[in-house]
Scaffold this motif. Structure first.
Motif, PDB file in Angstrom:
ATOM      1  N   ALA A 176      -3.847   5.659   1.530  1.00 45.12           N
ATOM      2  CA  ALA A 176      -2.739   6.123   0.693  1.00 45.12           C
ATOM      3  C   ALA A 176      -3.206   6.991  -0.465  1.00 45.12           C
ATOM      4  CB  ALA A 176      -1.956   4.922   0.168  1.00 45.12           C
ATOM      5  N   LYS A 177      -4.452   6.834  -0.898  1.00 40.29           N
ATOM      6  CA  LYS A 177      -4.986   7.631  -2.008  1.00 40.29           C
ATOM      7  C   LYS A 177      -5.351   9.048  -1.590  1.00 40.29           C
ATOM      8  CE  LYS A 177      -7.082   3.595  -4.287  1.00 40.29           C
ATOM      9  NZ  LYS A 177      -8.367   2.944  -4.658  1.00 40.29           N
ATOM     10  N   GLN A 178      -5.475   9.278  -0.297  1.00 40.64           N
ATOM     11  CA  GLN A 178      -5.897  10.576   0.195  1.00 40.64           C
ATOM     12  C   GLN A 178      -4.729  11.573   0.192  1.00 40.64           C
ATOM     13  OE1 GLN A 178      -9.138  11.102   0.755  1.00 40.64           O
ATOM     14  NE2 GLN A 178      -9.452   8.937   0.270  1.00 40.64           N
ATOM     15  N   ALA A 221       0.820  -1.215   0.000  1.00 40.29           N
ATOM     16  CA  ALA A 221       0.000   0.000   0.000  1.00 40.29           C
ATOM     17  C   ALA A 221       0.853   1.263   0.000  1.00 40.29           C
ATOM     18  CB  ALA A 221      -0.913   0.006   1.224  1.00 40.29           C
ATOM     19  N   ARG A 255     -10.749  10.398   5.384  1.00 40.59           N
ATOM     20  CA  ARG A 255     -11.153  11.627   4.683  1.00 40.59           C
ATOM     21  C   ARG A 255     -11.309  12.816   5.624  1.00 40.59           C
ATOM     22  NH1 ARG A 255     -14.824   7.691   2.691  1.00 40.59           N
ATOM     23  NH2 ARG A 255     -16.494   8.606   3.968  1.00 40.59           N
ATOM     24  N   PRO A 289      -4.616   0.930   1.503  1.00 46.36           N
ATOM     25  CA  PRO A 289      -4.558   1.518   0.153  1.00 46.36           C
ATOM     26  C   PRO A 289      -5.490   2.720  -0.018  1.00 46.36           C
ATOM     27  CG  PRO A 289      -4.666  -0.878   0.035  1.00 46.36           C
ATOM     28  CD  PRO A 289      -4.949  -0.509   1.456  1.00 46.36           C
ATOM     29  N   GLU A 290      -6.636   2.695   0.652  1.00 47.41           N
ATOM     30  CA  GLU A 290      -7.561   3.837   0.571  1.00 47.41           C
ATOM     31  C   GLU A 290      -6.968   5.053   1.279  1.00 47.41           C
ATOM     32  OE1 GLU A 290     -10.313   3.747  -1.294  1.00 47.41           O
ATOM     33  OE2 GLU A 290      -9.588   1.738  -1.811  1.00 47.41           O
TER      34      GLU A 290
END
Length: 392
Positions: A122-124, A40, A383, A119-120
């Motif tokens: 890491a997308k932020q 990730a 988030r 992984p979610e």
């Protein structure tokens, strides 16, 4: 079932398959977690025990700056020996919207959910780091966390918030009692049971020790802090195991007492330990050594873990409560690693899927509903302004 929940269930099945009983190694599970977090994009560091059999994992996503949030859980589980399970405790079984297996709620369910969402995270656009702290040997004195905390301090790693994912039914917990565990070994003098006056019966002195210990219960009840929110509101003592002797007609030469104390305030632990040492030095040892100079009583500290102190200002509590839409926070009598992170200067709360009522029992389980609530909370966390807002 949504994608993240399905992935969490699948990964939890893998984690349960690792029999990470505290007496055994956790390295295979740690290696699996490390690989997944590295995939990730996390920076992963392992902290091994001197013998290399166990390790803590600390991983970070986001910028290398002070602050951020720690998601923490212990990888070890309690034994299954002599428990009547309906199925293999290390093969996860699904039935009635529940996932059965050792560690499903205590606390591999939280670890699985946090890792699956890496992984979610890491997308932020993270402006603050999110850390993962997975430890060994919580069940036998929080040994892993007690080793990890100073290691992080030496490296100057200073997160602001810690969320400990112990099973709380996803309730927000802002305080819990401490946990002190001791083993006391009694060495006497063996002899024939027909002449008890010629020996030193270690089992009898163990009983005298326990009797004195139990007398302290009344004093602890009287010392309960006013308006204590704990149940029960006072410091508790529990004798978990007494062992000694070899046969009916032999004076017991060895005995052992295992006991624990759950302090609601630091002064109670000092009171009990001082009182019991005085009983040993003033009463028990002189009587034993009047017969045998080699008689002895030795107290081993298995673990002395501080409680989670209720703080008027607690950013971790407030953050998790806002993510869950919860009003207020509770306290619990069981112990966690939370107080150790609090001692680092972090704001700490305890919140995780599953019920403590299921922990340590046969047919331990976590419900899919609890895992789903946990995942929703963690997704909102990723988030939240606490991680992606650069302002203070």
């Amino acid at each position: 079932m949504n994608q993240h929940l399905a992935e969490t269930v699948s990964f939890l099945e893998r984690l349960v398959s690792y029999p990470t009983v505290s007496s055994d190694s956790n390295r295979l599970m740690i290696a699996d977690l490390a690989a997944r977090l590295e995939d990730a994009g996390a920076r992963v560091e392992l902290f091994e025990t001197p013998d290399g059999k166990k390790a803590n994992l600390f991983a970070t996503l986001g910028p290398d700056v002070p602050g951020g949030i720690v998601l923490s859980g212990h990888t070890d589980v309690v034994p299954v020996a002599d428990q009547d399970w309906s199925s293999d405790p290390f093969t996860m079984r699904r039935a009635d919207e529940k996932l059965f297996g050792r560690g499903t709620c205590d606390m591999k369910g939280f670890i699985a959910a946090a890792t699956v969402l890496a992984p979610e995270f890491a997308k932020q656009p993270l402006r603050r780091p999110i850390h993962f702290a997975f430890t060994y040997d919580e069940e036998v004195g929080c040994l892993g966390a007690r080793a990890l905390v100073p290691a992080l301090q030496e490296r100057g790693i200073r997160p602001s918030i810690a969320i400990i994912g112990e099973p709380t039914d996803m309730r927000v917990i802002e305080g819990h009692k401490g946990c002190c565990e001791y083993t006391v070994n009694f060495t006497g003098l063996e002899g024939h049971g027909s002449s008890p006056h010629r020996g030193v019966n270690a089992a009898e002195y163990a009983v005298r020790y326990v009797t004195e210990l139990m007398q302290l219960r009344g004093e602890l009840m009287m010392r309960a802090p006013q308006n204590s929110r704990f149940e029960p509101p006072w410091t508790t003592i529990n004798v978990g195991r007494i062992n000694g002797g070899v046969a009916h007609n032999v004076i017991a030469g060895k005995a052992e007492v295992e006991w624990e104390m759950r302090p609601v305030q630091d002064g109670d632990a000092d009171l009990v330990n001082s009182a019991m040492q005085e009983v040993i030095d003033r009463d028990l040892l002189p009587m034993m050594r009047a017969i045998s100079a080699d008689a002895d009583i030795v107290t081993h500290v298995i673990g002395e873990v501080v409680g989670l102190e209720v703080m008027e200002e607690n950013a971790a509590r407030d953050l998790v409560a806002s993510l869950l839409g919860a009003n207020g926070a509770d306290v619990v009598p069981f112990g966690t690693e939370a107080g150790l992170f609090q001692q680092m200067g972090m704001s700490v709360t305890v919140c995780g899927p599953g019920s403590i009522d299921q922990a340590h029992k046969p047919d331990e389980f976590v419900s899919l509903e609890q895992l789903s609530i946990c995942l929703d909370m963690l997704e909102r966390l990723g988030r939240s302004p606490a991680l992606i807002d650069a302002s203070d």
